[in-house]
Design a protein around this motif. Structure first.
Motif, mmCIF file in Angstrom:
data_model
loop_
_atom_site.group_PDB
_atom_site.id
_atom_site.type_symbol
_atom_site.label_atom_id
_atom_site.label_comp_id
_atom_site.label_asym_id
_atom_site.label_seq_id
_atom_site.Cartn_x
_atom_site.Cartn_y
_atom_site.Cartn_z
ATOM 1 N N GLU A 75 48.846 77.574 -76.983
ATOM 2 C CA GLU A 75 48.514 76.229 -77.452
ATOM 3 C C GLU A 75 49.603 75.232 -77.055
ATOM 4 N N GLY A 76 49.190 74.124 -76.436
ATOM 5 C CA GLY A 76 50.120 73.085 -76.024
ATOM 6 C C GLY A 76 50.623 73.224 -74.606
ATOM 7 N N GLN A 77 50.375 74.366 -73.950
ATOM 8 C CA GLN A 77 50.828 74.560 -72.581
ATOM 9 C C GLN A 77 49.767 74.094 -71.589
ATOM 10 N N ALA A 78 50.223 73.701 -70.381
ATOM 11 C CA ALA A 78 49.309 73.217 -69.339
ATOM 12 C C ALA A 78 49.712 73.827 -68.007
ATOM 13 N N TRP A 79 48.734 73.966 -67.137
ATOM 14 C CA TRP A 79 48.964 74.519 -65.801
ATOM 15 C C TRP A 79 48.084 73.787 -64.808
ATOM 16 N N GLN A 80 48.693 73.237 -63.746
ATOM 17 C CA GLN A 80 47.960 72.450 -62.758
ATOM 18 C C GLN A 80 47.744 73.207 -61.457
ATOM 19 N N GLY A 81 47.865 74.498 -61.496
ATOM 20 C CA GLY A 81 47.651 75.280 -60.292
ATOM 21 C C GLY A 81 48.924 75.431 -59.489
ATOM 22 N N TYR A 82 48.757 75.685 -58.191
ATOM 23 C CA TYR A 82 49.906 75.960 -57.334
ATOM 24 C C TYR A 82 50.886 74.800 -57.292
ATOM 25 N N VAL A 83 50.420 73.568 -57.619
ATOM 26 C CA VAL A 83 51.333 72.428 -57.641
ATOM 27 C C VAL A 83 52.459 72.665 -58.639
ATOM 28 N N SER A 84 52.120 73.255 -59.783
ATOM 29 C CA SER A 84 53.147 73.552 -60.774
ATOM 30 C C SER A 84 54.135 74.579 -60.248
ATOM 31 N N ASP A 85 53.626 75.572 -59.526
ATOM 32 C CA ASP A 85 54.510 76.594 -58.989
ATOM 33 C C ASP A 85 55.355 76.054 -57.842
ATOM 34 N N ILE A 86 54.794 75.128 -57.051
ATOM 35 C CA ILE A 86 55.575 74.501 -55.987
ATOM 36 C C ILE A 86 56.763 73.755 -56.591
ATOM 37 N N SER A 87 56.519 73.023 -57.669
ATOM 38 C CA SER A 87 57.607 72.273 -58.306
ATOM 39 C C SER A 87 58.703 73.208 -58.778
ATOM 40 N N ARG A 88 58.301 74.313 -59.370
ATOM 41 C CA ARG A 88 59.298 75.273 -59.844
ATOM 42 C C ARG A 88 60.002 75.934 -58.672
ATOM 43 N N PHE A 89 59.247 76.234 -57.620
ATOM 44 C CA PHE A 89 59.844 76.845 -56.433
ATOM 45 C C PHE A 89 60.884 75.912 -55.813
ATOM 46 N N LEU A 90 60.554 74.621 -55.704
ATOM 47 C CA LEU A 90 61.497 73.671 -55.123
ATOM 48 C C LEU A 90 62.721 73.471 -56.000
ATOM 49 N N SER A 91 62.550 73.606 -57.318
ATOM 50 C CA SER A 91 63.690 73.435 -58.211
ATOM 51 C C SER A 91 64.753 74.499 -57.980
ATOM 52 N N VAL A 92 64.345 75.653 -57.423
ATOM 53 C CA VAL A 92 65.308 76.695 -57.122
ATOM 54 C C VAL A 92 66.309 76.207 -56.084
#
Length: 428
Positions: free
Chosen positions: A164-181
């Motif tokens: 509850e309260g979490q959201a996921w926008q697909g691979y875009v969310s994972d791209i953002s996390r990947f780039l943050s590395v």
């Protein structure tokens, strides 16, 4: 594992209603925007998932990419029948299998079930989260997995469990996390990239990894020669910091423009040559006072006086006939010696052309003054300032004729209007 249901009386009411009037299988998600298409092609490859898992594992543990990080195994996806046929066979099918992970987690577990609710219940049990308020989404596009589309999802599809309260926008969310590395990488990330690059044979993937490794290895924050000695290789000892050299580099370009303007004096008629030289001298004096606008490349300069961010990132401003760069070219010459050398291929392009238009217009103006005074400051702005200069990547530097002209209203200074004074009559 639940037993096989063999009679209609034991089937769930929902399934019987679906067989009585089967609806057409719904689409799982709307088509992704065209801007996401290229990224999706990369992000959904099994090899990329190996890279991502290795990088994130190295980020969290500082270990080598193959030190117990559990790279995802490659499985061929099998698309199962959908629609009425799927509903008809649902009672006799084997359970569907999925790869399930929680939000922002790289741990994946195999989950099998014959319904969306069963998979959700098992997933919540595995990750020890409450079932109320939880839901399942497809990793690729963030579409929620429902009972209607359960059987049309390919086997071994990757799901994300959201509470509850979490959201996921697909691979875009994972791209953002990947780039943050790579925003603030440490030694573990760089070692992981080098290990993957050493083992990679495909040219395209080699380039992607090499570009990533080049980016994470840059020492952008360093400024002095002592902090980043490799950056200063091949430069004179008088340059003690990066900003000083790049300021000199920009000023050298502007000096070259001034020499081109001065050398054109020999092509001006004898009568107008003196006025032409006077205008050029005035521009040279103003340039010296502005230190030849070297601040354009200096990241330590205040905003408005530089063409880069405070960190030193330059963005291509696009060809002379476009508002911006369609390819989104960018570079940070402060990061590494290689970036510094590549930045020298970028151009300060004159929107109204220097040789074809501006310099000939100045020569013509001083030759036909007709009592008017040439506005040399207007020509100064066209030749040496951001008013008429665009920083462009070499691929965006169009060398065709621009077919643009100087503003005829600004070539000469406005003439002061003479006002006649009315004669005052003397009183008798």
């Amino acid at each position: 594992m639940e037993g096989r249901r063999t009679s209609a009386s034991t089937r769930p009411p929902r399934l019987r209603r679906a067989q009585a009037a089967p609806p057409p299988p719904p689409r799982l998600a709307a088509a992704a925007p065209s801007a996401r298409a290229a990224a999706a092609a990369l992000m959904t490859t099994s090899r990329f998932r190996e890279w991502r898992a290795a990088f994130l594992c190295a980020e969290s543990t500082g270990s080598r990419p193959d030190a117990g990080c559990g790279l995802p195994e490659q499985r061929a996806e099998q698309v199962l029948p959908a629609g009425p046929e799927a509903l008809k066979m649902s009672g006799s099918r084997k359970p569907k299998t999925f790869k399930l992970r929680a939000l922002h987690s790289q741990q994946k577990f195999g989950i099998a079930g014959r319904s969306c609710q069963e998979v959700l219940r098992k997933g919540c049990q595995r990750f020890q989260v409450p079932v109320p308020g939880s839901r399942l989404c497809l990793w690729e596009d963030g579409a929620e997995l429902t009972a209607d589309c359960f059987w049309s999802v390919p086997d071994n599809a990757e799901l994300v469990l959201l509470t509850e309260g979490q959201a996921w926008q697909g691979y875009v969310s994972d791209i953002s996390r990947f780039l943050s590395v790579f925003h603030r990488p440490h030694v573990g990330v760089i070692q992981a990239a080098r290990q993957l690059l050493a083992d990679e044979q495909a040219p395209l993937r080699q380039k992607l990894l090499a570009d990533l490794l080049h980016t994470v290895s840059e020492n952008i924050v360093a400024e002095t020669r002592a902090e980043d000695p490799p950056w200063f290789e091949g430069l004179e000892a008088r340059f003690r910091n990066k900003s000083a050299y790049l300021r000199f580099s920009c000023a050298s370009r502007i000096r070259t423009y001034l020499r081109e303007v001065s050398s054109h004096a020999s092509a001006v008629g004898a009568q107008a040559r003196e006025e032409y030289t006077r205008a050029v001298d005035a521009m040279a004096q103003k340039l010296r006072a502005a230190q030849y606008n070297g601040s354009y490349f200096d990241r330590s300069t205040k905003a408005g006086g530089r063409l880069c961010t405070p960190e030193g990132w330059f963005s291509c401003q696009g060809p002379f006939d476009m508002a911006d760069c369609a390819s989104r070219h960018s570079i940070n010459p402060y990061g590494s010696r290689e970036s510094r050398v590549l930045f020298s291929t970028w151009n300060l392009d004159h929107i109204i052309e220097k040789k074809r238009t501006v310099i000939p217009a100045l020569a013509e103006a001083v030759g036909e003054p007709a009592g008017r005074q040439v506005d040399w400051e207007y020509f100064y702005s066209l030749l040496f300032t951001r008013d008429n200069l665009k920083l462009v990547h070499v691929a965006c530097h169009k060398k065709t004729t621009h077919r643009l002209r100087c503003d005829p209203r600004r070539i000469y200074r406005p003439q002061a209007k003479l006002t006649r004074r009315k004669a005052v009559r003397k009183r008798p």
